[in-house]
Write a protein that holds these residues in place. Structure first.
Motif: not given
Length: 843
Positions: A672, A708-709, A711, A736, A739-742, A801-802
């Motif tokens: 992350v 995983e993500n 941000y 995307d 929704n890997v990238i916010e 979230n993580h």
């Protein structure tokens, strides 16, 4: 309602299923859906306990009028059904909620009928809640909040969260001076709230807060001084979790016994749940209180005693432990450096204390020689942090990156420069103010042992100044003073308002050219080391021994850079000038130019200056077939570069040198990542985002994704800045799917969301984004936020979230935000199961 719900709910009758309840409705709600606005009205029967026994005709109805469009359903009005509609007054709370029901689709190409159906189902799900407001049931009986210390504390946290620390103290101090003008400089308890900016409605709470703060500090009486008020304010305005919790605890613990009982915990939970409209938690307050006591009272004492706040020794130990855990790499490097200097200084000090010179010059010669030894070491060491190719190779090809903080290379370079300054000061002062006067004034008998070293006894200072040692020493000090002064932020960043003739002494150019005086300085240092008064044997003249390897390494670095950059002449493929004085250069990618996202390279344009090289983050991704940089025109060189590219009919020759390692390149080490870019500081983060997007297809094929993500928070003050990377933003929104990238864009020139001054903009933004899928602020598919982010909430959300994850935080931008982001990373790492590793790159 999410997409998943759409597939699992089927409607076979005129009844909407909400959990285990069924709400019948009647009236026409169908009709053609086209681009025209079609207004539909229907009546929904609200089945509640109070009406369950009534006849169908007596059951209460709510009439909802909807504006149905091709891609949205807006709630036009909500009214009580029946009677004279002209005389019916809408319940303001229902109307307010109804306006909040308007949901617009953000997907593209979806079916019109399905979209409208989804909106209608969203409306029906809210009817039960609307009915509860329309009926206005009486709240259940509960304890008297006015007598609750926890109630005062909870109320106060809202005020405390709005204080602005040091910036607000000026206003508090001004009010203090006005109030205490007639009270001999002390602030009465009754006017404490007025002084710190609370309104009259909060007077009771202000008194409770005053009592809590004085009780904690054992202050007697009903008045406080300005110094005591400042101490109070520092605690109130401190936004850290520990400080706010301490204030809350002090207010609840009215008897100052350092304990909170289970009943008080239950009261706090109930009040907090009530304030946040969480009825289920409120009903289970007793159960949750027991849960908290089980966690925080393992010894079953029946109370919570947060002694960690009151024990300064424990607090100091905890702080030290946290500091060492977070900074162990820096600590061991600094400890080693200081240890080596201390060892060298002590070695030389003892050596000269046992020589004949000590009898004439005393401890002064020991101090001068000890400082000289540290100077030789530091003059050699200061070159290593700026050997960029070596550092990049070490961090990419070896495991040393795990134990050596390579990201702090320039900071270490500055620390060594400080050590050199101190060494020069001790060495020069010891000689000039002590050694030389003692030699001049020594008796003939005492001076006799010094004749083999100094010759005939000198009569004045000129004897020492005109010597090789004197001339080289003085010139070195002058040149180093110039280079060090022009390298300070005040000169390098044009922060000084100097007269126009002296303006050329400031800015990057002055820093760049003055730093190249080091060539002369090192030449003079070697000469100085060969003409020592008290050392005659060549193998004891160790200056060249210290410098040989670092100088050769640095010279090789510069030679490689010169050869590599001359080979890597690139052709300019595209030039764009964006709002905010940003110049984007797209250039050909040389063969065998391999880099990682987050790295940077140097750029040279002979049309501007044949000698100057400036570093810029690479904004293209490694898999792109081109290289790109985005350059903001802030200094002389960048302004001239923009002028050259704006005016000429052909593109001038550009050389590049790199790539070089940077903190952000290590983002793949984390599952992350939290990317933060401030203004033009978004450039290395954009390369990372593009790299993730480019790899998404390969990741899907391999069904394996280490990341995983991600941000990404981009904060900029100008709306036009979003044009810089509009294409990247739209590409992420389009590709995307997992929704890997916010993406979170913040425009600080707009008043914060909820402010009346930006309400119209917010409404326009929502409408246009729902209708066209484009944000009116950024011009991209990514919806922008207003004002600055709440960074504590950002960290909190990532931590929630993580859990049990390791998050890499990468920041690039002005130094102002560095402290807050680093502090929050440490704070959440210590207080949650999520560990945040902070990396920064300032410009």
């Amino acid at each position: 309602m999410g997409t998943e719900d759409h597939h699992h709910q089927h409607h076979h009758s005129d009844t909407e299923v909400l959990g285990n309840e069924r709400i019948p409705y009647s009236g026409p709600l169908s009709g053609p859906l086209n681009k025209r606005v079609s207004r539909k009205s229907t009546k929904f029967n609200l089945a509640t306990e109070s009406s369950s026994g009534s006849s169908p005709h007596d059951e209460p109805y709510v009439e909802i009028t909807l504006d149905v469009r091709d891609d949205s359903v807006a709630v036009h009005s909500v009214k009580a059904a029946g009677g004279d509609h002209n005389n019916v007054q809408e319940d303001p709370e229902i109307t307010l909620l109804a306006k909040g029901l308007e949901k617009r689709s953000t997907s593209f190409g979806s079916s019109v009928a399905r979209t409208a159906s989804a909106r209608i189902r969203q409306v029906s799900q809210e009817l039960k809640r609307l009915a509860s407001f329309a009926k206005k049931p009486q709240p259940p009986a509960r304890f008297d909040r006015n007598k609750s210390a926890a109630a005062y504390a909870l109320k106060g946290l809202k005020f405390i969260s709005k204080t602005d620390g040091g910036a607000g103290w000026a206003n508090v101090e001004k009010r203090f001076d006005e109030i205490t003008a007639s009270t001999n400089g002390v602030l009465p308890r009754a006017r404490f709230g007025e002084c710190i900016g609370m309104n009259k409605d909060s007077k009771d709470f202000a008194v409770e807060l005053f009592d809590a703060l004085t009780r904690r500090r054992n202050i007697q009486g009903d008045t406080i001084t300005k110094d005591q008020l400042r101490e109070f304010w520092d605690q109130i305005s401190d936004q850290s979790f520990d400080s706010r919790l301490q204030t809350f605890f002090d207010m609840v613990d009215k008897d100052a016994d350092g304990r909170i009982t289970e009943d008080e915990v239950r009261e706090i939970i109930s009040l907090s749940a009530s304030a946040n409209k969480l009825s289920n938690i409120q009903k289970q307050a007793e159960e949750y209180a027991a849960l908290i006591m089980e966690e925080l009272d393992p010894d079953h004492l029946g109370c919570i005693m947060p002694t960690q706040f009151d024990n300064p020794i424990r607090r100091c130990c905890d702080s030290t432990t946290y500091f060492l855990l977070d900074n162990w790499q820096r600590v061991w490097v600094m400890a080693l450096w200081i240890g080596v200097m201390a060892g060298l200084f002590t070695y030389k000090y003892i050596q000269y204390k046992n020589r004949a010179a000590f009898e004439v010059m005393g401890h002064c010669v020991c101090m001068a020689k000890g400082a000289a030894e540290t100077l030789k070491f530091n003059m050699a060491l200061i070159l290593l942090p700026v050997c960029r190719n070596t550092i990049t190779w070490l961090r990419n090809k070896t495991k040393l990156g795990g134990v050596v903080p390579f990201d702090d290379n320039l900071n270490f370079h500055k620390v060594i420069a400080l050590g050199i300054s101190i060494g020069v000061g001790i060495h020069a002062i010891s000689h000039l103010a002590c050694d030389f006067p003692r030699l001049i004034n020594a008796s003939e008998e005492k001076y006799e042992p010094m004749e083999p070293y100094f010759g005939d006894q000198p009569k004045n200072y000129w004897h020492f100044v005109k010597s090789v040692e004197g001339v080289t020493g003085i010139v070195m000090v002058v040149l180093m003073a110039i280079a060090f002064t022009l390298a300070t932020p005040w000169f390098r960043r044009n922060k000084l308002n100097l007269p126009k003739p002296l303006k050329k002494l400031t800015g990057f150019n002055a820093f760049w050219y003055s730093h190249h005086l080091f060539v002369i300085v090192y030449t003079l240092l070697i000469v100085h080391g060969q003409y020592l008064y008290l050392t005659k044997k060549w193998y004891k003249k160790t200056t060249w021994m210290y410098l040989a390897i670092p100088i050769c390494l640095y010279a090789t670095e510069r030679l490689i850079r010169a050869l590599r950059s001359s080979i890597k002449a690139v052709s300019i493929q595209k030039v764009a000038v964006y709002p905010g004085n940003v110049l984007a250069l797209h250039m050909s990618k040389p063969d065998r130019f391999r880099y990682k996202s987050g790295q940077y390279m140097f750029v040279n344009c002979a049309a501007v200056s044949p000698f100057e090289w400036h570093p810029f983050s690479i904004t293209s991704a490694p898999d792109d077939d081109y290289l790109s940089v985005h350059i903001r025109t802030l200094g002389d060189w960048t302004r001239q570069l923009r002028t050259v590219f704006s005016e000429v009919c052909y593109f001038p020759r550009v050389l590049i040198d790199g790539p070089y390692g940077a903190p952000a390149q290590d983002y793949k080490e984390y599952e992350v990542v939290l990317l933060v870019g401030l203004g033009i500081g978004a450039t290395p983060m954009i390369s990372i985002v593009k790299d993730i997007v480019n790899n998404m297809k390969a990741i899907e094929e391999e069904e394996e994704n280490d990341l995983e993500n991600a941000y990404f928070y981009w904060v900029t003050r100008e709306q036009g800045s979003f044009d810089w990377f509009k294409g990247v933003m739209n590409e992420v929104a389009e590709l995307d799917h997992n929704n890997v990238i916010e993406l979170h864009n913040y425009c600080t020139s707009v008043y914060e969301e909820g402010d009346a001054r930006s309400a119209l903009i917010a409404m326009l933004q929502s409408l246009n984004h729902a209708k066209n899928g484009v944000d009116v602020v950024s011009g991209t598919r990514v919806k922008s936020h207003f004002a600055k982010p709440n960074w504590r909430n950002v960290y909190k959300r990532v931590a929630l979230n993580h859990p049990d994850s390791r998050v890499g935080v990468f920041y690039c931008g002005a130094p102002a935000l560095t402290k807050e982001l680093r502090h929050l990373a440490l704070d959440f790492s210590h207080k949650t199961s999520t560990k945040f590793d902070f990396h920064k790159e300032n410009f």
